[in-house]
Write a protein that holds these residues in place. Structure first.
Motif, short mmCIF file in Angstrom:
data_model
loop_
_atom_site.label_atom_id
_atom_site.label_comp_id
_atom_site.label_asym_id
_atom_site.label_seq_id
_atom_site.Cartn_x
_atom_site.Cartn_y
_atom_site.Cartn_z
N MET A 1 117.69 26.41 -39.32
CA MET A 1 117.46 25.34 -40.29
C MET A 1 117.59 23.97 -39.62
N GLN A 2 118.61 23.81 -38.79
CA GLN A 2 118.83 22.54 -38.09
C GLN A 2 117.68 22.24 -37.13
N SER A 3 117.24 23.27 -36.38
CA SER A 3 116.12 23.10 -35.45
C SER A 3 114.83 22.77 -36.18
N ASP A 4 114.56 23.48 -37.26
CA ASP A 4 113.37 23.22 -38.07
C ASP A 4 113.35 21.77 -38.56
N GLY A 5 114.47 21.32 -39.08
CA GLY A 5 114.56 19.95 -39.57
C GLY A 5 114.40 18.92 -38.46
N ASN A 6 115.00 19.18 -37.31
CA ASN A 6 114.89 18.26 -36.18
C ASN A 6 113.44 18.15 -35.68
N ILE A 7 112.72 19.24 -35.68
CA ILE A 7 111.31 19.21 -35.27
C ILE A 7 110.50 18.35 -36.23
N LEU A 8 110.74 18.52 -37.53
CA LEU A 8 110.02 17.71 -38.52
C LEU A 8 110.33 16.22 -38.35
N LEU A 9 111.57 15.89 -38.10
CA LEU A 9 111.93 14.49 -37.90
C LEU A 9 111.31 13.95 -36.60
N TYR A 10 111.23 14.77 -35.58
CA TYR A 10 110.58 14.37 -34.34
C TYR A 10 109.10 14.07 -34.59
N ILE A 11 108.44 14.96 -35.32
CA ILE A 11 107.02 14.74 -35.65
C ILE A 11 106.87 13.43 -36.41
N GLN A 12 107.72 13.21 -37.39
CA GLN A 12 107.66 11.99 -38.21
C GLN A 12 107.84 10.74 -37.35
N GLU A 13 108.79 10.77 -36.46
CA GLU A 13 109.13 9.59 -35.67
C GLU A 13 108.20 9.35 -34.49
N HIS A 14 107.66 10.41 -33.88
CA HIS A 14 106.93 10.25 -32.63
C HIS A 14 105.45 10.61 -32.68
N MET A 15 104.99 11.25 -33.76
CA MET A 15 103.59 11.68 -33.79
C MET A 15 102.78 11.07 -34.92
N ARG A 16 103.42 10.68 -35.99
CA ARG A 16 102.69 10.08 -37.10
C ARG A 16 102.20 8.68 -36.71
N THR A 17 100.93 8.43 -36.99
CA THR A 17 100.35 7.11 -36.72
C THR A 17 99.47 6.72 -37.90
N PRO A 18 99.27 5.42 -38.11
CA PRO A 18 98.40 4.97 -39.20
C PRO A 18 96.96 5.45 -39.06
N GLN B 1 117.39 15.05 -44.34
CA GLN B 1 117.68 13.64 -44.61
C GLN B 1 116.71 12.75 -43.84
N GLY B 2 116.00 11.86 -44.56
CA GLY B 2 115.11 10.90 -43.92
C GLY B 2 113.66 11.37 -43.78
N LEU B 3 113.38 12.61 -44.15
CA LEU B 3 112.01 13.11 -44.03
C LEU B 3 111.16 12.55 -45.16
N GLU B 4 110.05 11.93 -44.80
CA GLU B 4 109.13 11.36 -45.77
C GLU B 4 107.92 12.26 -45.92
N VAL B 5 107.53 12.52 -47.16
CA VAL B 5 106.39 13.38 -47.46
C VAL B 5 105.16 12.51 -47.62
N LEU B 6 104.04 12.95 -47.06
CA LEU B 6 102.82 12.15 -47.08
C LEU B 6 101.81 12.61 -48.13
N VAL B 7 102.12 13.68 -48.84
CA VAL B 7 101.22 14.21 -49.87
C VAL B 7 102.04 14.47 -51.13
N ARG B 8 101.34 14.84 -52.19
CA ARG B 8 102.06 15.20 -53.42
C ARG B 8 102.98 16.39 -53.11
N LYS B 9 104.19 16.32 -53.60
CA LYS B 9 105.18 17.35 -53.29
C LYS B 9 104.84 18.65 -54.00
#
Length: 183
Positions: free
Chosen positions: A6-23, A91-99
């Motif tokens: 669970m911790q690893s899964d969450g960390n990967i998602l936060l990494y994607i959010q912080e380092h891969m998402r672009t406008p 904590q801190g994960l932002e969703v980009l589509v309807r939940k």
């Protein structure tokens, strides 16, 4: 062990959010993930394949695979496992589509994409088949990018989709053997 996953899964998602998402990338990824809503792109492709006799067999197998994915992933496993969506726990994960309102595990988008996409990949001429498989991969990865699935949800959805595609071909062949091919 489960806590580590669970911790690893969450960390990967936060990494994607912080380092891969672009406008620039976000609208494209949101569009790609939308193609997988309710398996719509795969249902449409399967229905179109039913029209010409030459591809009718492929359309039938793809529909069987989609039904298998719906049963196994969305109706059975999601309701047995009851995994909470990552945006509710990370904590801190932002969703980009309807939940989504259903459970997280496994990814239904990924399951249906690989179930149908692999059938199309194995049975259509290479350019079309390869495009289907690439789309399946993109839809699957988009679920991580938009923040609605854990990586393990997507991985299990992919594995399930793959085995369901083989099962659908086997079932179709058994049906044809017993009842004969209708023209």
């Amino acid at each position: 062990m489960l806590e580590f996953l669970m911790q690893s899964d969450g960390n990967i998602l936060l990494y994607i959010q912080e380092h891969m998402r672009t406008p620039v990338l976000t609208p494209l990824v949101v569009f790609i993930t939308t193609l997988g809503n309710a398996g719509l792109i795969w249902v449409l492709a399967s229905l179109l394949l039913l029209i010409p006799k030459k591809t009718r067999r492929i359309g039938c197998i793809s529909i069987l695979a989609l039904l298998g994915s719906l049963l196994v992933n969305n109706l059975l496993l999601k309701n047995l496992v009851h995994r909470t969506r990552p945006y509710e726990l990370v904590q801190g994960l932002e969703v980009l589509v309807r939940k989504p309102v259903d459970f997280s595990f496994p990814s239904g988008h990924t399951g249906s994409s690989f179930a149908s996409g692999l059938v199309l990949f194995k049975n259509l001429p290479r350019p079309a088949g390869a495009a289907a498989l690439v789309l399946a991969v993109l839809i699957s990865l988009s679920r991580l990018y938009v923040g609605v699935h854990y990586p393990s949800d997507v991985l299990v959805g992919m594995i399930n989709g793959i085995w369901i595609s083989f099962a659908a071909e086997w079932i179709y062949q058994k049906i044809v053997t017993v009842y004969g091919e209708r023209r």
